[in-house]
Design a protein around this motif. Structure first.
Motif, short mmCIF file in Angstrom:
data_model
loop_
_atom_site.label_atom_id
_atom_site.label_comp_id
_atom_site.label_asym_id
_atom_site.label_seq_id
_atom_site.Cartn_x
_atom_site.Cartn_y
_atom_site.Cartn_z
N ILE A 8 13.08 11.93 -14.87
CA ILE A 8 12.67 11.94 -16.27
C ILE A 8 11.22 11.48 -16.31
O ILE A 8 10.87 10.45 -15.71
N THR A 9 10.38 12.26 -16.99
CA THR A 9 8.97 11.92 -17.10
C THR A 9 8.62 11.62 -18.55
O THR A 9 8.87 12.44 -19.44
N VAL A 10 8.07 10.44 -18.77
CA VAL A 10 7.65 10.02 -20.11
C VAL A 10 6.13 10.04 -20.17
O VAL A 10 5.47 9.32 -19.42
N THR A 11 5.58 10.90 -21.01
CA THR A 11 4.13 11.01 -21.16
C THR A 11 3.71 10.35 -22.47
O THR A 11 4.24 10.68 -23.53
N LEU A 12 2.76 9.42 -22.38
CA LEU A 12 2.30 8.66 -23.53
C LEU A 12 0.80 8.84 -23.71
O LEU A 12 0.08 9.08 -22.75
N THR A 13 0.35 8.74 -24.94
CA THR A 13 -1.09 8.66 -25.17
C THR A 13 -1.50 7.20 -25.03
O THR A 13 -0.64 6.30 -25.08
N PRO A 14 -2.79 6.91 -24.86
CA PRO A 14 -3.22 5.52 -24.74
C PRO A 14 -3.21 4.76 -26.06
O PRO A 14 -3.80 3.68 -26.17
N CYS A 15 -2.56 5.32 -27.08
CA CYS A 15 -2.46 4.66 -28.39
C CYS A 15 -1.16 3.86 -28.42
O CYS A 15 -0.08 4.45 -28.28
N ASN A 16 -1.25 2.56 -28.57
CA ASN A 16 -0.05 1.72 -28.65
C ASN A 16 0.91 2.02 -27.49
O ASN A 16 2.11 2.23 -27.70
N THR A 17 0.38 2.05 -26.29
CA THR A 17 1.14 2.50 -25.13
C THR A 17 2.42 1.69 -24.93
O THR A 17 3.51 2.28 -24.75
N GLU A 18 2.34 0.39 -24.93
CA GLU A 18 3.52 -0.44 -24.67
C GLU A 18 4.56 -0.27 -25.76
O GLU A 18 5.76 -0.19 -25.49
N GLU A 19 4.10 -0.19 -27.01
CA GLU A 19 5.04 0.00 -28.12
C GLU A 19 5.74 1.35 -28.00
O GLU A 19 6.97 1.45 -28.18
N ASN A 20 4.98 2.40 -27.69
CA ASN A 20 5.58 3.73 -27.55
C ASN A 20 6.47 3.83 -26.32
O ASN A 20 7.45 4.57 -26.31
N LYS A 21 6.13 3.08 -25.28
CA LYS A 21 6.99 3.05 -24.10
C LYS A 21 8.36 2.49 -24.45
O LYS A 21 9.39 3.01 -24.01
N GLN A 22 8.38 1.45 -25.28
CA GLN A 22 9.65 0.88 -25.72
C GLN A 22 10.42 1.84 -26.62
O GLN A 22 11.65 1.94 -26.55
N LYS A 23 9.69 2.59 -27.46
CA LYS A 23 10.35 3.59 -28.31
C LYS A 23 10.97 4.69 -27.47
O LYS A 23 12.08 5.17 -27.77
N ALA A 24 10.25 5.10 -26.44
CA ALA A 24 10.77 6.15 -25.55
C ALA A 24 12.03 5.68 -24.85
O ALA A 24 13.04 6.42 -24.77
N LEU A 25 12.00 4.46 -24.35
CA LEU A 25 13.17 3.91 -23.66
C LEU A 25 14.34 3.76 -24.62
O LEU A 25 15.50 4.03 -24.26
N LYS A 26 14.05 3.34 -25.85
CA LYS A 26 15.12 3.20 -26.85
C LYS A 26 15.78 4.53 -27.12
O LYS A 26 17.00 4.62 -27.27
N TYR A 27 14.97 5.62 -27.20
CA TYR A 27 15.56 6.94 -27.42
C TYR A 27 16.46 7.32 -26.24
O TYR A 27 17.59 7.78 -26.44
N LEU A 28 15.96 7.15 -25.03
CA LEU A 28 16.75 7.51 -23.86
C LEU A 28 18.07 6.74 -23.82
O LEU A 28 19.11 7.29 -23.46
N GLU A 29 18.02 5.47 -24.19
CA GLU A 29 19.24 4.65 -24.19
C GLU A 29 20.20 5.06 -25.29
O GLU A 29 21.39 4.74 -25.22
N SER A 30 19.71 5.78 -26.31
CA SER A 30 20.59 6.24 -27.39
C SER A 30 21.39 7.47 -27.00
O SER A 30 22.32 7.86 -27.70
N THR A 31 21.03 8.11 -25.89
CA THR A 31 21.74 9.29 -25.40
C THR A 31 22.87 8.84 -24.47
O THR A 31 22.87 7.70 -24.00
#
Length: 249
Positions: free
Chosen positions: A198-221
């Motif tokens: 699984i590859t998560v691509t983020l922009t450098p905008c709020n990277t850590e916050e978006n990383k947590q959002k991405a992980l939260k989505y994956l954990e919801s599946t």
């Protein structure tokens, strides 16, 4: 019996041969009819609200769909205790048809309360017999969030509740996407079932916050994330961040 014996004795030899042949023909016809009845495929699926939709699908394709649906159910749903399911329901607002010059396609979702299952159905049929296209039916699974009974596991013809392509790719658009065409998604997640990555691509905008959002989505599946290698990448080439706007693009 005596009347039949007298009748038989009064027949000529030719008449007796005719009676015997006629009787044999009748018996053969009856046997063929009985065999035909027994080998005819049984209709195991009844769509409870079929008449509510005015389906434009040809009858032969509806029959094909019902046979494929029963095949999927009988192989995978252990709770089936009847040979006929009368509570197959096409979900309201799920039915859609698309048409091209040579083919039709119908997509819809069916719910079956008696076995607590939901299936996503695609039926396609050719309009032009010279097009080279074949009629087809696919009975597969929707994402778990679309299951009427989310606690059950679905197994379709080509996927199941745990299939990666039901949940990926997933993206969260940049808040500036409407203003700037170049704005890449803040979060873009894709994966490869074969390599279990699984590859998560983020922009450098709020990277850590978006990383947590991405992980939260994956954990919801329902995916078992422990079986996937998750990597994170940063895409700065097409990023539009608040600090970029403050400094001028």
């Amino acid at each position: 019996m005596s009347a039949l014996r007298t009748f038989w004795q009064n027949l000529s030899k030719a008449q007796k041969v005719g009676v015997v042949l006629s009787t044999q023909i009748i018996v053969i016809i009856l046997m063929i009819s009985m065999v035909h009845i027994f080998i005819q495929p049984k209709n195991h699926i009844n769509i409870a609200n079929e008449n509510d939709f005015g389906l434009q699908i040809p009858n032969k394709n509806i029959t094909m769909f019902k046979n494929e649906l029963w095949s999927v159910i009988s192989k995978n749903a252990k709770d089936v205790d009847t040979s006929v399911l009368n509570d197959v329901v096409i979900r309201q607002d799920s039915y859609q048809e698309t048409e091209t010059e040579v083919s039709h396609e119908a997509n819809f979702i069916v719910d079956i309360d008696s076995i607590k299952q939901t299936y996503k159905v695609t039926i396609s049929w050719a309009i032009d017999p010279k097009s080279g296209l074949y009629d087809d039916v696919v009975v597969d699974c929707p994402p778990q969030s679309a299951m009427k009974y989310s606690e059950t596991i679905c197994y379709g013809m080509y996927n199941n509740t745990y299939s990666l392509d039901l949940y990926l790719p997933y993206e969260v658009s940049s808040p500036y996407a409407g203003e700037y065409d170049i704005a890449a998604p803040d979060i873009y997640i894709d994966g490869d079932e074969f390599y279990h990555t699984i590859t998560v691509t983020l922009t450098p905008c709020n990277t850590e916050e978006n990383k947590q959002k991405a992980l939260k989505y994956l954990e919801s599946t329902p995916l078992d994330l422990s079986t996937y290698k998750i990597t994170y990448e940063v895409n700065s080439l097409e990023a539009v961040c608040k600090e970029n706007l403050q400094n001028g693009l």
